[in-house]
Design a protein around this motif. Structure first.
Motif, PDB file in Angstrom:
ATOM      1  N   ILE A  24       0.849  -1.198   0.000  1.00  0.00           N
ATOM      2  CA  ILE A  24       0.000   0.000   0.000  1.00  0.00           C
ATOM      3  C   ILE A  24       0.884   1.248   0.000  1.00  0.00           C
ATOM      4  O   ILE A  24       1.743   1.418   0.871  1.00  0.00           O
ATOM      5  N   ASN A  25       0.670   2.106  -0.982  1.00  0.00           N
ATOM      6  CA  ASN A  25       1.340   3.405  -1.043  1.00  0.00           C
ATOM      7  C   ASN A  25       0.259   4.468  -1.126  1.00  0.00           C
ATOM      8  O   ASN A  25      -0.585   4.427  -2.016  1.00  0.00           O
ATOM      9  N   LEU A  26       0.301   5.397  -0.177  1.00  0.00           N
ATOM     10  CA  LEU A  26      -0.798   6.360  -0.108  1.00  0.00           C
ATOM     11  C   LEU A  26      -0.306   7.622   0.589  1.00  0.00           C
ATOM     12  O   LEU A  26       0.398   7.554   1.588  1.00  0.00           O
ATOM     13  N   THR A  27      -0.666   8.769   0.024  1.00  0.00           N
ATOM     14  CA  THR A  27      -0.353  10.038   0.676  1.00  0.00           C
ATOM     15  C   THR A  27      -1.640  10.816   0.873  1.00  0.00           C
ATOM     16  O   THR A  27      -2.401  11.016  -0.075  1.00  0.00           O
ATOM     17  N   ILE A  28      -1.890  11.212   2.107  1.00  0.00           N
ATOM     18  CA  ILE A  28      -3.081  12.007   2.420  1.00  0.00           C
ATOM     19  C   ILE A  28      -2.595  13.343   2.947  1.00  0.00           C
ATOM     20  O   ILE A  28      -1.793  13.398   3.890  1.00  0.00           O
ATOM     21  N   ASN A  29      -3.017  14.419   2.308  1.00  0.00           N
ATOM     22  CA  ASN A  29      -2.543  15.749   2.694  1.00  0.00           C
ATOM     23  C   ASN A  29      -3.461  16.423   3.692  1.00  0.00           C
ATOM     24  O   ASN A  29      -4.645  16.090   3.789  1.00  0.00           O
ATOM     25  N   LYS A  30      -2.899  17.392   4.403  1.00  0.00           N
ATOM     26  CA  LYS A  30      -3.683  18.149   5.382  1.00  0.00           C
ATOM     27  C   LYS A  30      -4.863  18.813   4.676  1.00  0.00           C
ATOM     28  O   LYS A  30      -4.715  19.388   3.605  1.00  0.00           O
ATOM     29  N   GLY A  31      -6.030  18.681   5.274  1.00  0.00           N
ATOM     30  CA  GLY A  31      -7.223  19.311   4.701  1.00  0.00           C
ATOM     31  C   GLY A  31      -7.998  18.424   3.737  1.00  0.00           C
ATOM     32  O   GLY A  31      -9.106  18.757   3.333  1.00  0.00           O
ATOM     33  N   ASP A  32      -7.423  17.273   3.392  1.00  0.00           N
ATOM     34  CA  ASP A  32      -8.128  16.336   2.498  1.00  0.00           C
ATOM     35  C   ASP A  32      -9.364  15.750   3.169  1.00  0.00           C
ATOM     36  O   ASP A  32      -9.386  15.561   4.394  1.00  0.00           O
ATOM     37  N   ILE A  33     -10.356  15.429   2.345  1.00  0.00           N
ATOM     38  CA  ILE A  33     -11.333  14.415   2.752  1.00  0.00           C
ATOM     39  C   ILE A  33     -11.055  13.256   1.813  1.00  0.00           C
ATOM     40  O   ILE A  33     -11.401  13.281   0.637  1.00  0.00           O
ATOM     41  N   TYR A  34     -10.307  12.297   2.313  1.00  0.00           N
ATOM     42  CA  TYR A  34      -9.800  11.214   1.479  1.00  0.00           C
ATOM     43  C   TYR A  34     -10.694   9.990   1.636  1.00  0.00           C
ATOM     44  O   TYR A  34     -10.841   9.466   2.728  1.00  0.00           O
ATOM     45  N   GLY A  35     -11.293   9.555   0.556  1.00  0.00           N
ATOM     46  CA  GLY A  35     -12.184   8.399   0.591  1.00  0.00           C
ATOM     47  C   GLY A  35     -11.443   7.124   0.249  1.00  0.00           C
ATOM     48  O   GLY A  35     -10.592   7.109  -0.637  1.00  0.00           O
ATOM     49  N   ILE A  36     -11.754   6.054   0.966  1.00  0.00           N
ATOM     50  CA  ILE A  36     -11.210   4.736   0.628  1.00  0.00           C
ATOM     51  C   ILE A  36     -12.400   3.809   0.438  1.00  0.00           C
ATOM     52  O   ILE A  36     -13.190   3.615   1.358  1.00  0.00           O
ATOM     53  N   ILE A  37     -12.525   3.311  -0.770  1.00  0.00           N
ATOM     54  CA  ILE A  37     -13.711   2.497  -1.083  1.00  0.00           C
ATOM     55  C   ILE A  37     -13.298   1.101  -1.488  1.00  0.00           C
ATOM     56  O   ILE A  37     -12.226   0.904  -2.096  1.00  0.00           O
ATOM     57  N   GLY A  38     -14.112   0.140  -1.129  1.00  0.00           N
ATOM     58  CA  GLY A  38     -13.832  -1.243  -1.514  1.00  0.00           C
ATOM     59  C   GLY A  38     -14.935  -2.129  -0.965  1.00  0.00           C
ATOM     60  O   GLY A  38     -15.664  -1.725  -0.051  1.00  0.00           O
ATOM     61  N   TYR A  39     -15.025  -3.332  -1.515  1.00  0.00           N
ATOM     62  CA  TYR A  39     -16.027  -4.267  -1.011  1.00  0.00           C
ATOM     63  C   TYR A  39     -15.572  -4.803   0.336  1.00  0.00           C
ATOM     64  O   TYR A  39     -14.421  -4.618   0.744  1.00  0.00           O
ATOM     65  N   SER A  40     -16.472  -5.502   0.997  1.00  0.00           N
ATOM     66  CA  SER A  40     -16.175  -6.099   2.286  1.00  0.00           C
ATOM     67  C   SER A  40     -14.967  -7.040   2.166  1.00  0.00           C
ATOM     68  O   SER A  40     -14.864  -7.792   1.196  1.00  0.00           O
ATOM     69  N   GLY A  41     -14.052  -6.946   3.106  1.00  0.00           N
ATOM     70  CA  GLY A  41     -12.868  -7.820   3.088  1.00  0.00           C
ATOM     71  C   GLY A  41     -11.695  -7.266   2.294  1.00  0.00           C
ATOM     72  O   GLY A  41     -10.639  -7.897   2.220  1.00  0.00           O
ATOM     73  N   ALA A  42     -11.866  -6.095   1.715  1.00  0.00           N
ATOM     74  CA  ALA A  42     -10.807  -5.521   0.870  1.00  0.00           C
ATOM     75  C   ALA A  42      -9.584  -5.085   1.680  1.00  0.00           C
ATOM     76  O   ALA A  42      -8.490  -4.962   1.139  1.00  0.00           O
ATOM     77  N   GLY A  43      -9.789  -4.832   2.978  1.00  0.00           N
ATOM     78  CA  GLY A  43      -8.660  -4.422   3.820  1.00  0.00           C
ATOM     79  C   GLY A  43      -8.786  -2.997   4.350  1.00  0.00           C
ATOM     80  O   GLY A  43      -7.847  -2.459   4.940  1.00  0.00           O
ATOM     81  N   LYS A  44      -9.950  -2.411   4.193  1.00  0.00           N
ATOM     82  CA  LYS A  44     -10.147  -1.003   4.569  1.00  0.00           C
ATOM     83  C   LYS A  44      -9.973  -0.762   6.069  1.00  0.00           C
ATOM     84  O   LYS A  44      -9.288   0.161   6.486  1.00  0.00           O
ATOM     85  N   SER A  45     -10.623  -1.590   6.875  1.00  0.00           N
ATOM     86  CA  SER A  45     -10.543  -1.385   8.329  1.00  0.00           C
ATOM     87  C   SER A  45      -9.124  -1.638   8.835  1.00  0.00           C
ATOM     88  O   SER A  45      -8.646  -0.960   9.746  1.00  0.00           O
ATOM     89  N   THR A  46      -8.456  -2.603   8.231  1.00  0.00           N
ATOM     90  CA  THR A  46      -7.060  -2.864   8.588  1.00  0.00           C
ATOM     91  C   THR A  46      -6.225  -1.612   8.326  1.00  0.00           C
ATOM     92  O   THR A  46      -5.413  -1.199   9.161  1.00  0.00           O
ATOM     93  N   LEU A  47      -6.455  -1.004   7.189  1.00  0.00           N
ATOM     94  CA  LEU A  47      -5.717   0.202   6.816  1.00  0.00           C
ATOM     95  C   LEU A  47      -5.944   1.309   7.848  1.00  0.00           C
ATOM     96  O   LEU A  47      -5.007   1.991   8.277  1.00  0.00           O
ATOM     97  N   ILE A  48      -7.179   1.462   8.286  1.00  0.00           N
ATOM     98  CA  ILE A  48      -7.479   2.531   9.235  1.00  0.00           C
ATOM     99  C   ILE A  48      -6.845   2.246  10.598  1.00  0.00           C
ATOM    100  O   ILE A  48      -6.393   3.157  11.289  1.00  0.00           O
ATOM    101  N   ARG A  49      -6.764   0.967  10.973  1.00  0.00           N
ATOM    102  CA  ARG A  49      -6.117   0.636  12.257  1.00  0.00           C
ATOM    103  C   ARG A  49      -4.619   0.927  12.214  1.00  0.00           C
ATOM    104  O   ARG A  49      -4.010   1.236  13.232  1.00  0.00           O
ATOM    105  N   LEU A  50      -4.035   0.836  11.020  1.00  0.00           N
ATOM    106  CA  LEU A  50      -2.618   1.188  10.883  1.00  0.00           C
ATOM    107  C   LEU A  50      -2.428   2.701  11.008  1.00  0.00           C
ATOM    108  O   LEU A  50      -1.489   3.165  11.655  1.00  0.00           O
ATOM    109  N   ILE A  51      -3.340   3.459  10.391  1.00  0.00           N
ATOM    110  CA  ILE A  51      -3.226   4.921  10.441  1.00  0.00           C
ATOM    111  C   ILE A  51      -3.442   5.417  11.874  1.00  0.00           C
ATOM    112  O   ILE A  51      -2.869   6.402  12.310  1.00  0.00           O
ATOM    113  N   ASN A  52      -4.271   4.685  12.607  1.00  0.00           N
ATOM    114  CA  ASN A  52      -4.583   5.021  13.995  1.00  0.00           C
ATOM    115  C   ASN A  52      -3.499   4.543  14.971  1.00  0.00           C
ATOM    116  O   ASN A  52      -3.614   4.733  16.175  1.00  0.00           O
ATOM    117  N   PHE A  53      -2.489   3.878  14.436  1.00  0.00           N
ATOM    118  CA  PHE A  53      -1.413   3.311  15.253  1.00  0.00           C
ATOM    119  C   PHE A  53      -1.922   2.272  16.255  1.00  0.00           C
ATOM    120  O   PHE A  53      -1.331   2.056  17.308  1.00  0.00           O
TER     121      PHE A  53
END
Ligand SMILES: Nc1ncnc2c1ncn2[C@@H]1O[C@H](COP(=O)(O)OP(=O)(O)O)[C@@H](O)[C@H]1O
Ligand SMILES: [Mg+2]
Length: 347
Positions: A24-53
């Protein structure tokens, strides 16, 4: 502000390895409303837990406000997490606590004074429009109201980043719209960067400026919402986009056209795609007035995304081969994307 570099995440359970995220390579800038879309099981919640440390990557780096999870002490980690608010699909409110107490929890945890807590909670209740519910319990609230409280709680510590995991997925369309409006207000008024996970393209279309599409643990496409909606490359992305922008000509339109003798040999069908400037200038009007072809508009759909008009139109052009070619060149010169639409294919 948020950067993920070559991030992998594997889970091991009972000797089974699940590759939840891959490169995964991703850059989110200050002020963005960055959407991450995918079907169930795609890995979205995992990604958010990484961003949340909350979790560390198996490989690669997650950098949030110039900090990386591997290099933080547990005290630093706690301080870091306070700058990140989290909103959940099922609100995660404590049922035995009042609305006031639910919002106060993060402030009690950092031992704020009673007076400060009271001021801040009422300020947040005003912001989400629910001051009169301060002493209600979650079970006395509607889904939309519960989510407003969830959002107020997430804002209690004045975070720099708000992570929303399917925050509107349990709500009806009207309530979804109200919550999205609230998120937009948070982004604009408090300059909070928002990462928004969803499986609904309508949500992305409504408030995001950038979007990443996930499938099987990978990001398969990303860019500005306008780019991705205008020219989706991957099949999954096209599928998501078609859920909000219908750019296929209805079969009934073609049937009627042929029945009326419109499928003649001196005519051709084209799909015209307009993006930005070409959508706001009267190029079709000029086509009709200045070119030698007869223009029959069969079907058109326009959407507004990020204050830019995006649209597609199916037209039948009648005339000699040379006149049709001239008309197509004229459209292309004016910023319209033109593709031949085979009648059999469409019908
Ligand atoms: N804690 C965990 N342990 C084992 N596997 C997990 C764990 N969390 C998620 N997974 C797996 O990782 C994959 C991605 O899950 P998730 O990030 O929840 O997807 P999404 O949020 O897009 O539905 C799924 O195959 C899921 O089963
Ligand atoms: Mg999920």
């Amino acid at each position: 502000m948020i950067r993920l570099e070559h991030v992998d995440k594997q889970y091991q359970r009972n000797g089974v390895t699940t590759q939840a995220l891959q490169d995964i390579n991703l850059t989110i800038n200050k002020g963005d409303i960055y959407g991450i879309i995918g079907y169930s099981g795609a890995g979205k919640s995992t990604l958010i837990r990484l961003i949340n440390f909350l979790e560390a990557p198996t490989r690669g780096e997650v950098i949030v406000q110039n900090q990386s999870i591997g290099h933080l002490s547990s005290a630093e980690l706690r301080a870091m997490r306070r700058k990140i608010g989290m909103v959940f699909q099922h609100f995660n409110l404590l049922e035995s606590k009042t609305v006031f107490e639910n919002i106060a929890i993060p402030l009690i945890l950092i031992r704020e004074s009673k007076k400060k807590i009271e001021n801040r909670v009422y300020e947040l209740l005003d912001f989400v429009g629910l001051r009169d519910k301060a002493h209600s319990y979650p079970k006395e609230l509607s889904g939309g109201q519960k989510q407003r409280i969830g959002i107020a709680r997430a804002l209690a510590n004045n975070p720099d980043i708000l992570l929303c995991d399917e925050a509107t997925s349990a709500l009806d369309p009207q309530t979804t719209q109200a919550i999205l409006d609230l998120l937009k207000k948070i982004n604009q008024q408090y300059r909070i960067t928002i990462v928004l996970i969803t499986h609904e393209m309508q949500v992305i279309k409504e408030i995001c400026n950038n979007v990443a599409v996930m499938e099987n643990g990978r990001i398969i496409e990303k860019g500005s919402v306008l780019e991705v909606f205008g020219h989706p490359k991957q099949q999954t992305t096209q599928h998501f986009v078609s859920s909000v922008i219908n750019d296929e000509i209805p079969a009934a339109v073609v049937e009627n056209l042929c029945a009326a003798g419109g499928c003649e040999s001196n005519s051709e069908l084209f799909k015209l795609e307009f993006l930005g400037r070409s959508a706001s200038t009267p190029v079709v009007n000029a086509l009709i007035l200045q070119q030698k072809v007869v223009v029959n508009i069969l079907f058109a759909q326009m959407s507004e995304i990020q204050k830019t008009v995006l649209g597609s139109m199916f037209v039948q052009l009648q005339g000699s081969e040379a006149d049709i070619a001239d008309a197509v060149n004229y459209l292309r010169d004016n910023g319209v994307q033109v593709t031949a639409a085979n009648q059999q294919e469409i019908a």
